[in-house]
Design a protein around this motif. Structure first.
Motif: not given
Length: 852
Positions: A673-680, A749-755, A759-770
């Motif tokens: 979340s700290e780097s979500a904006e710069s990632l974009k 992505l690697l963490l997605a099967p475990f948590s 991971t779904e929440e953060l995936w969207h937070a970094i701007g991924q639509p799916e």
RNA sequence: ACUCCUGUAGCCCAAUCGGCAGAGGCGGCUGUCUCAAAAACAGUCAGGUGCGGGUUCAAAUCCCGCCAGGAGUACCA
């Protein structure tokens, strides 16, 4: 976005979204390869416990991984819903078993959904539903048509607490019921059996095909089936026109027979007894039959027996030998009679010594003279005292003697199994009724297919006593015979619930079919189960029965495979911290412990023992899944369970470790979340050295996690790799670098099967639509793994003396590396002035100098 | 009694084909923050692999013999 990680909010949100989008519905019309992930379905007791959480989490990680890896995945859920607890609960609470069961199912389904398990709920089944047991009955009739279901009067295991009979598999080594724990009684009753013994050989032989099963499970099944190769031999009785048949694995010792022994239950006991012995024989038989199985087989108890006065003839020698009765001979095994060869059988030796029966040596040890035997000689050797077989090696004599016996009409080769036919009738209500009508004219008549299911009547009085409740329900009981119309009666026994679970995995591929048990094409498509996960307690019971059902249905033309479960994972127990008084053995409630570092019994003041034992109410060591989910969220619970121990080992529940996982997920949350904006706005340019190293860390993580999940499912080490990657990303300063962006995405992505929620929440937070769960699993870029330099270990005489950095091109080349190492400072310091005798070079790893 | 599994740091656990014993977590310690503490965060500490032999240039890993814990089977002829 939210700056704090709030699992309760995001988990509920995503669970709802996934359900709305039917994200985990099984895709059927796809050219993707199939993957059938299955967990042993639970008994709906009403409450989910940690053991459940563990199995379903394990299967869920596998299912999610396989989906991301491009498989179409079947991950269904259902309920093993028939069984005694429902009936007992209904009696206690004055309700109906069906009502109690369905309430429990609803409750447990909700609890399961909170864990974020990706089940395809559209395929849910419950074995107690008429839609399901209709087909259980149909399958029973398939067995009946094939001659594999039959009735027989037999001595059976009777559970006095549950008031029903039990199968052999359901009685443990101590003679106790698997359910009630009561010592089972022996009763002579007419019961239904399935002819599993017809398949003994296949069930044993096909264990070799199960390369994905734990060895110990296969071993347990092999022992249970218990194949013995030997011979059936007959000993004529003197004075009566009957013979005693025995089974032996040692036909090579037949010239050493000095007596024959009958089991006390053997029908010939009275006949062979001479008139002066009849009453003694009868008394002995009475005494033995009055004993429990426990007493009879107790450890180290002396063998007891008496002579009957009767004699038999050893056809090989023509000798007359006494007939005895002894309690060490089991009526259930073989023919219920044995030939006594004291010299070469441990038990016979003990018995003969005790009873002063003659001991005749017929196998000579290879290098020793035959002296007075102190104990039985059971190994192979040279045959002696055995007429024309003298001088042969005993292992070869076996075949010769059997062939001779066959020619003379005294016996033949025989394979004997320990496995018994499966007793399946139960005198209880809450199970699938056996679909048979007993007609005084036609006998046992199957209920016509069109009349299935034979429904369980609902207006029934349950007491738990005095036979099957169904037998008291006149309106249900009395029906005309389907074939001749004569007034007849329904079978009132229900089926063992292990029947229900012996085929449920075949139903999931076509769970809603109301025309057939399943569509063959669908079941053959999905089966066999690619990965099955469940408890070791079913090593014999459920897993053996399911294999049997699969083979029978295959032979009935319904299936095109031999084995139902390709790979099997038996997960360990979940244990809780238990406080136990070492002298009284009593368990103490955790809340009564004032100082956990120094636990003291509040009543006696004694220091308590702290141990980890399987969670149970009586030990006050249980942890409720719901409490953990409420406090930390499902993702933390999942992570902890997967991380704390390898899946097949027992897991010790420790709150401190749960918090450790919660901290890790918080770190991931903060990092992303700290780097979500710069990632974009990540820029991409030529990689700097630190960026190259980061990419190496990223792709090493992909490689390690993939490997860990490929073979043996090492979730614990996979998670530690994720922690490493997370640490590497946290230490990396350039948050706007494209390599960093790649790292964050890969971590999620690697963490997605475990948590899945986090991971779904953060995936969207970094701007991924799916959804992250529909993304492909990361794959390794081999070029990213190549390091510029490698660290090479320098050893002198096998002892590490230092390391050197070598360019990869040199490090991987044997000749170049040897030269490079020899010239290095480290090596020189130790080899100067000495002669190098030998240099061992392991490219990319080490160089070892052997000097004199 | 027999068979199988497991013994690595105070604890849970890692360690490809035998190749620097340590990845990760817990815990401890130190620091940051705080009036203080907790929490959180950062840093740091840690054993020579149950014991005794053997093979090898090299053993946690392979072999032999023990010890401890766990599981299964237990008169199956």
């Amino acid at each position: 976005m939210e700056s704090r990680y709030t699992p309760a909010e995001i988990e509920a949100k995503w669970q709802q979204t996934w359900a709305e989008h039917q994200l985990y519905q099984t895709s059927e019309t796809s050219d993707k390869p199939k993957f059938y992930a299955l967990s042993m379905f639970p008994y709906p007791s009403g409450n989910l416990h940690m053991g459940h959480v563990r199995v379903y989490t394990i299967v869920d990680v596998i299912a999610r991984l396989k989906r991301m890896q491009g498989y179409r995945v079947l991950n269904p859920m259902g309920w093993d819903a028939f069984g005694l607890p429902a009936e007992n609960a209904a009696i206690e609470r004055k309700t109906q078993p069906a009502k109690w069961t369905y309430q429990n199912i609803d409750q447990m389904r909700e609890q399961l959904k909170q864990l974020g398990i990706s089940f395809d709920w559209d395929r849910e089944i419950a074995t107690c539903s008429p839609d399901y047991y209709r087909w259980t009955q149909w399958i029973f009739l398939e067995f009946f048509k094939a001659g594999l279901a039959y009735q027989k009067e037999a001595t059976v295991n009777w559970d006095p607490i549950d008031q029903t009979v039990l199968a052999n598999e359901q009685v443990d080594a101590e003679g106790k019921s698997w359910r009630s724990g009561a010592i089972v009684e022996r009763k002579l009753l007419r019961q239904w059996f399935l002819k599993i013994t017809n398949y003994a050989d296949q069930l044993l032989a096909d264990l070799d095909k199960l390369t994905g099963w734990p060895e110990r499970v296969k071993l347990m099944q092999a022992n249970w089936i218990g194949k013995s190769v030997g011979a059936y031999l007959e000993f004529p009785i003197v004075g009566i026109d009957e013979k005693i048949g025995v089974f032996t694995t040692r036909p090579d010792t037949v010239y050493g027979v000095s007596y024959v022994v009958l089991a006390p239950e053997h029908p010939l006991t009275q006949k062979v007894a001479t008139s002066d012995r009849v009453s003694a024989v009868e008394a002995f038989v009475q005494e033995v039959s009055g004993q429990s199985e426990m007493d009879r087989t107790a450890e180290d108890r002396p063998k007891r027996g008496i002579p009957t006065g009767g004699t038999a003839i050893n056809p090989f020698t023509g000798e007359e030998i006494p007939i005895w009765i002894a309690d060490y001979v089991l009526y259930e095994y073989g023919t219920g009679a044995v030939m006594g060869v004291p010299a070469h059988d441990v038990r016979d030796f003990q018995f003969a010594t005790q009873q002063n029966l003659p001991i005749k040596v017929v196998i000579a040890p290879p290098d020793q003279p035959i002296s007075d035997l102190k104990e039985a000689y059971t190994e192979a050797g040279t045959v002696v005292n055995s007429a024309q077989f003298d001088g042969m090696v005993s292992t070869e004599a076996k075949g010769e003697i059997v062939a001779y016996a066959e020619k003379q009409g005294w016996g033949k080769a025989r394979i004997q199994y320990r496995l018994r036919d499966w007793l399946i009738s139960r005198q209880r209500y809450w199970g699938a009724p056996i679909p048979i009508i007993h007609c005084p004219e036609c006998g046992a008549v199957p209920v016509p297919e069109a009349d299935l299911p034979v429904q369980l009547p609902e207006d029934v009085e349950l007491s738990g006593r005095g036979g099957s409740p169904l037998s008291k329900l006149e309106s249900w009981l009395n029906v005309p015979c389907p074939s001749c119309g004569t007034p007849a009666k329904r079978e009132t026994d229900t089926m063992d619930t292990f029947i229900d679970s012996s085929w449920y995995f075949l139903r999931y591929p076509d769970a809603k079919n109301d025309q057939a048990v399943f569509e063959r094409a669908k079941t053959n498509d999905w089966m066999p189960v690619d990965q099955y996960v469940g408890g070791i307690e079913h090593a014999i019971l459920h897993l053996l029965y399911s294999r049997f059902f699969t083979k029978v249905l295959r032979d009935r033309g319904l299936l095109n495979f031999d084995e139902p479960f390709e790979r099997l994972l038996t997960q360990g127990m979940v244990q809780g911290r238990t406080y136990k008084n070492p002298t009284t053995g009593k368990y103490v409630l955790p809340i009564d412990i004032k100082d956990p570092a120094n636990p003291i019994d509040p009543d006696t003041g004694e220091t308590l023992e702290v141990v980890f034992e399987k969670m149970s109410k009586s030990k006050y060591n249980g942890v409720a899944p719901g409490d953990v989910v409420d406090k930390y969220g499902a993702d933390t619970a999942r992570m902890f369970i997967l991380f704390k121990a390898p899946p097949e080992k027992d897991l010790e529940w420790e709150d401190a470790d749960v918090e450790g996982q919660f901290r890790f997920l918080n770190r991931v949350w903060r990092l992303v979340s700290e780097s979500a904006e710069s990632l974009k706005t990540a820029r991409s340019q030529d990689l700097t050295k630190p960026e190259k190293e980061l990419r190496r860390a990223i792709h090493t993580a992909i490689k390690e996690v993939t490997d860990d999940l490929q073979g043996d499912y090492q979730f614990n080490t996979a998670i530690s790799e994720l922690m490493k990657l997370s640490n590497a990303l946290g230490d990396f300063p350039e948050k706007t670098s494209s390599a960093f962006a790649e790292g964050i995405k890969t971590l999620l992505l690697l963490l997605a099967p475990f948590s899945p929620h986090l991971t779904e929440e953060l995936w969207h937070a970094i701007g991924q639509p799916e959804s992250i769960h529909t993304q492909p699993f990361p794959t390794v870029d081999p070029t990213a793994l190549i390091a510029d330099e490698k660290t090479i270990v320098i050893q002198i005489m096998g002892k590490t003396r230092g390391t050197i950095e070598a360019a990869t091109a040199i490090a991987d080349d044997k000749v170049a590396l040897e030269k490079f190492a020899t010239d290095s400072d480290v090596a020189r310091r130790y080899i100067d002035g000495k002669t190098i005798k030998k240099v061992i070079v392991v490219p990319g790893k080490l160089v070892n100098f052997v000097v004199s």
